[in-house]
Design an enzyme around this catalytic site. Structure first.
Site, PDB file in Angstrom:
ATOM      1  CB  CYS A 308      -2.721  28.819 -60.892  1.00 52.33           C
ATOM      2  SG  CYS A 308      -1.128  28.119 -60.652  1.00 52.33           S
ATOM      3  N   GLY A 343       2.438  29.917 -55.047  1.00 52.38           N
ATOM      4  CA  GLY A 343       1.740  30.873 -54.186  1.00 52.38           C
ATOM      5  C   GLY A 343       2.644  31.641 -53.244  1.00 52.38           C
ATOM      6  NE  ARG A 389       4.843  30.148 -72.325  1.00 49.68           N
ATOM      7  CZ  ARG A 389       4.975  29.975 -73.622  1.00 49.68           C
ATOM      8  NH1 ARG A 389       4.365  30.778 -74.473  1.00 49.68           N
ATOM      9  NH2 ARG A 389       5.711  29.000 -74.102  1.00 49.68           N
ATOM     10  N   GLY A 392      -0.142  26.083 -67.955  1.00 52.85           N
ATOM     11  CA  GLY A 392      -1.475  25.750 -68.450  1.00 52.85           C
ATOM     12  C   GLY A 392      -2.076  26.899 -69.241  1.00 52.85           C
ATOM     13  NE  ARG A 404       2.510  21.305 -64.375  1.00 54.48           N
ATOM     14  CZ  ARG A 404       1.933  21.980 -63.375  1.00 54.48           C
ATOM     15  NH1 ARG A 404       0.805  22.627 -63.580  1.00 54.48           N
ATOM     16  NH2 ARG A 404       2.474  22.000 -62.185  1.00 54.48           N
ATOM     17  N   GLY A 474      -0.151  43.831 -40.680  1.00 51.99           N
ATOM     18  CA  GLY A 474       1.131  43.189 -40.973  1.00 51.99           C
ATOM     19  C   GLY A 474       1.897  43.791 -42.136  1.00 51.99           C
TER      20      GLY A 474
HETATM   21  P1  XMP Z   1       4.206  30.726 -58.321  1.00 50.52           P
HETATM   22  O1  XMP Z   1       3.112  31.260 -57.448  1.00 50.52           O
HETATM   23  O2  XMP Z   1       5.476  30.533 -57.592  1.00 50.52           O
HETATM   24  O3  XMP Z   1       3.680  29.277 -58.761  1.00 50.52           O
HETATM   25  O4  XMP Z   1       4.364  31.557 -59.542  1.00 50.52           O
HETATM   26  C1  XMP Z   1       4.437  28.400 -59.552  1.00 50.52           C
HETATM   27  C2  XMP Z   1       3.728  27.074 -59.666  1.00 50.52           C
HETATM   28  O5  XMP Z   1       2.457  27.208 -60.296  1.00 50.52           O
HETATM   29  C3  XMP Z   1       2.098  25.979 -60.935  1.00 50.52           C
HETATM   30  N1  XMP Z   1       1.696  26.295 -62.296  1.00 50.52           N
HETATM   31  C4  XMP Z   1       0.427  26.379 -62.706  1.00 50.52           C
HETATM   32  N2  XMP Z   1      -0.729  26.103 -62.067  1.00 50.52           N
HETATM   33  N3  XMP Z   1      -1.912  26.720 -64.015  1.00 50.52           N
HETATM   34  C5  XMP Z   1      -1.914  26.263 -62.743  1.00 50.52           C
HETATM   35  O6  XMP Z   1      -2.980  26.006 -62.187  1.00 50.52           O
HETATM   36  C6  XMP Z   1      -0.792  27.011 -64.714  1.00 50.52           C
HETATM   37  O7  XMP Z   1      -0.842  27.435 -65.859  1.00 50.52           O
HETATM   38  C7  XMP Z   1       0.432  26.811 -64.028  1.00 50.52           C
HETATM   39  N4  XMP Z   1       1.729  26.942 -64.421  1.00 50.52           N
HETATM   40  C8  XMP Z   1       2.463  26.623 -63.323  1.00 50.52           C
HETATM   41  C9  XMP Z   1       3.309  25.090 -60.883  1.00 50.52           C
HETATM   42  O8  XMP Z   1       3.083  24.115 -59.898  1.00 50.52           O
HETATM   43  C10 XMP Z   1       4.430  26.046 -60.544  1.00 50.52           C
HETATM   44  O9  XMP Z   1       5.510  25.415 -59.906  1.00 50.52           O
END
Ligand code: XMP
Length: 492
Positions: A308, A343, A389, A392, A404, A474
Site C-alpha cells: 500500500c 500489515g 501487487r 490500487g 475501490r 526482539g
Molecule cells: P498485506 O500487508 O497483508 O496487506 O500484504 C493486504 C491488504 O492490503 C490492502 N490493499 C491495498 N491497500 N493500496 C492500499 O492502500 C493497495 O494497492 C492495496 N491493495 C491491497 C487490502 O486491504 C489487502 O487485504
C-alpha cells in the site's frame, strides 16, 4: 476558531512493532489453544485467517486451500461476474460429497465397451453409472467390468459387461452411510437416486477420503467449503450474483468505507442479499459507529498493507493496532466481528491484532508466494518469486476495481493516481505449511497469555509498549543466521 496549534496535540496511535503481549501466568499449552472464531455474525471459522481479495492472492485455488485448512479465502473482483460465479461454484463443489447429476459421467446400455472405455479415460474416471433415456439407473460399469472384454469383446454392448445389481442410495445419504455401503459391498461408487430411481448424483470413495483429509475444513451447512467474495460498494448486481451463486460472506471492498455514499450503497446491498455482509475498510471509532448497525462484520485497515502507498500518497491512515482497537471498542459491544486487514508480517503480528480486538485477520503478502496463489513462479538472480501487487497499483486498477479507491477510470495510463505498488514476493511453496506456521505462532501467543480460546484471549491479554531498543532486542541480533527458520526472515 480553535488555534491550529491545537491540532498538534495529537493522540498517539500504535502499530504492531510498538507493542508486545505481556506474558502472564498460564496453564495453556499452545497446541491446546482453540483458534476457532467468527468472521461475521453467522459464519464461523476453525482458524482466524482470511486471504486477501487481491488478484495476485485469492482465486478459487487459494479459496479452496484456505477453507480446507479451516479459514476463508475472499475472491478478488478483477473478473467478470460470470467468471466470479464460475469460481464460486468451483469452490462450492471442490469437496462435495455428492457429485451432482450434470457432472457425473454416465454410459448408455447400448454403447460399446471400447467406446465407454475411451470415454472414461478421457474424463479421468474409473467407473460410470449406466442409465437409460429417462435417466433410470440400470447398472454400473467400471474398469474391472471392462477388462475381460478388452480386445476380444470390445464391440459388445455395455449392457453385457455392466454390473446390473447396482447399490444405490437416496439423496439424504451421509458420508458415513455411503462409506458403510462401500465397505459392505466392496464397491467404490454409489449412485444417488430419487424415489423413481432416476440418477441425481454420485458418491465416490475417493471423494469421501478427500473430505476426511481435511477434518478442520470450514464448511457450510451442506458440507461445502466456505467462500468469501469481494464486491465493489456500488456493484449490487455483482453482490446479488455472488449471493445467488452461494457465497457465504460478501465483502464490501473499499479503501475508505467511511465515505457516506459507500455506506448508503453497502446498506442497500446488505438488505438485498442473504449472505453475511462485511463492510470495510475502516480505521476509526466514528466509522465503526456508522456501519455496525447494518454490517455482519467490519474490516479494519487504512494503509497498513505491504504493497500500500495510501498513507504516503494521501497523507491519511491509521496505525493498525490503534485502528483495530478503536473499531473493536464499538463493534465488540454490538457483537459484530472485527477483521484486521493488512500489515501482518509475522504470526506475532496476527495474534497482536487479536489482542487489540480482532476476531480474525486478513493477509495478502503472507500468502502471495504460495502455490495456491494465482500466477506463476518467476526466477530472478537464482531466487524464486511470485508476483504480488496492490489492488490500487496501476496494473491492478487497469484490470478493473479502481472504484475501490473511489476514483473514476481515466483515459490515459499516466492519469491513474495509484495507491499501491506492483512487486514480487519470495516463492514459499504450499499454503498448508505457511498456515501451520502462522496458526502455530498465534497459539504460542495464546499460551504466553494463558488463554485457551480467542474470546478469552481478547479479554485477558495486555500490551506493553516497546521502545526502539526493545524492537531491536526482539529480533535475532549479534549473530549471523546460518539456517533460515520457516517462520522468520530478516528481510521480511
Ligand atoms: P498485506 O500487508 O497483508 O496487506 O500484504 C493486504 C491488504 O492490503 C490492502 N490493499 C491495498 N491497500 N493500496 C492500499 O492502500 C493497495 O494497492 C492495496 N491493495 C491491497 C487490502 O486491504 C489487502 O487485504
Amino acid at each position: 476558531r480553535e488555534p491550529f496549534s491545537e491540532k498538534l496535540r495529537v493522540p498517539e496511535s500504535l502499530t504492531f512493532d510498538d507493542v508486545l503481549l505481556r506474558p502472564m501466568e498460564s496453564r495453556v499449552e499452545p497446541d491446546d489453544a482453540d483458534v476457532s472464531t467468527r468472521v461475521s455474525t453467522n459464519v464461523e471459522l476453525n482458524i482466524p485467517i482470511l486471504s486477501a481479495a487481491m488478484d495476485t492472492v485469492t482465486e478459487s485455488g487459494m479459496a479452496i486451500g484456505m477453507a480446507r485448512e479451516g479459514g476463508l479465502g475472499v475472491l478478488h473482483r478483477n473478473m467478470t461476474i460470470e467468471q466470479m460465479v464460475d469460481e464460486i461454484s468451483h469452490i462450492k463443489r471442490a469437496d462435495e460429497l455428492v457429485i451432482p447429476r450434470d457432472d457425473v459421467v454416465t454410459a448408455s446400455p447400448e454403447q460399446t465397451v471400447s467406446d465407454v472405455d475411451a470415454m472414461m479415460e478421457h474424463a479421468g474416471v474409473s467407473g460410470a453409472p449406466v442409465v437409460d433415456d429417462e435417466d433410470t439407473v440400470l447398472g454400473i460399469i467400471s474398469g474391472t467390468d471392462i477388462r475381460p472384454y478388452l480386445e476380444v469383446g470390445e464391440t459388445d454392448a455395455v449392457r453385457e459387461a455392466m454390473t446390473d445389481e447396482v447399490i444405490t442410495a437416496g439423496e439424504d445419504v451421509t458420508a458415513r452411510e455411503a462409506l458403510e455401503l462401500m465397505y459392505d459391498y466392496k464397491i467404490e461408487r454409489v449412485p444417488i437416486v430419487d424415489a423413481e430411481d432416476h440418477l441425481v448424483g454420485l458418491v465416490t470413495m475417493q471423494g469421501i477420503l478427500q473430505r476426511r483429509e481435511h477434518e478442520n475444513a470450514a464448511r457450510d451447512d451442506d458440507g461445502a467449503l466456505l467462500c468469501g467474495v469481494a464486491v465493489g460498494p456500488f456493484d449490487e448486481e455483482r453482490a446479488v450474483a455472488a449471493d445467488e451463486a452461494g457465497a457465504d460472506v460478501i465483502f464490501i471492498d473499499c479503501a475508505h468505507a467511511h465515505n457516506l455514499n459507500v455506506i448508503d450503497a453497502a446498506r442497500a446491498i446488505a438488505e438485498n442479499v442473504a449472505a453475511d455482509v462485511v463492510v470495510g475498510n475502516i480505521g476509526t471509532r466514528e466509522a465503526a459507529e456508522e456501519v455496525v448497525d447494518f454490517a455482519d462484520g467490519v474490516k479494519v485497515g487504512i494503509g497498513p498493507g505491504s504493497i500500500c502507498t495510501t498513507r504516503v500518497v494521501s497523507g491519511s491512515g491509521m496505525p493498525q493496532i490503534s485502528a483495530v482497537a478503536e473499531v473493536a471498542d464499538v463493534a465488540g459491544p454490538q457483537d459484530v466481528p472485527v477483521i484486521a486487514d493488512g500489515g501482518i508480517r509475522y504470526s506475532g503480528d496476527a495474534i497482536k491484532a487479536v489482542a487489540a480486538g480482532a476476531d480474525a485477520v486478513m493477509l495478502g503478502s503472507f500468502f502471495a508466494g504460495t502455490d495456491e496463489a494465482p500466477g506463476r513462479v518467476i526466477t530472478m538472480n537464482g531466487k524464486k518469486y511470485k508476483q504480488y501487487r496492490g489492488m490500487g497499483s496501476v496494473g491492478a486498477m487497469k484490470s478493473g476495481g479502481g472504484d475501490r479507491y473511489l476514483k473514476d477510470e481515466p483515459d490515459e495510463e499516466e492519469d491513474y493516481v495509484p495507491e499501491g505498488v506492483e512487486a514480487a514476493t519470495p516463492y514459499k511453496g504450499s499454503l498448508a505449511s505457511e498456515l501451520h506456521q502462522l496458526v502455530g505462532g498465534m497459539q504460542s501467543g495464546m499460551g504466553y497469555v494463558g488463554a485457551e480460546t480467542i474470546p478469552h484471549f481478547k479479554e485477558k491479554s495486555k500490551f506493553v509498549r516497546v521502545s526502539a531498543a526493545g524492537q531491536t532486542e526482539g529480533h535475532p541480533h549479534d549473530v549471523m543466521i546460518t539456517d533460515e527458520a520457516p517462520n522468520y526472515s530478516p528481510n521480511e
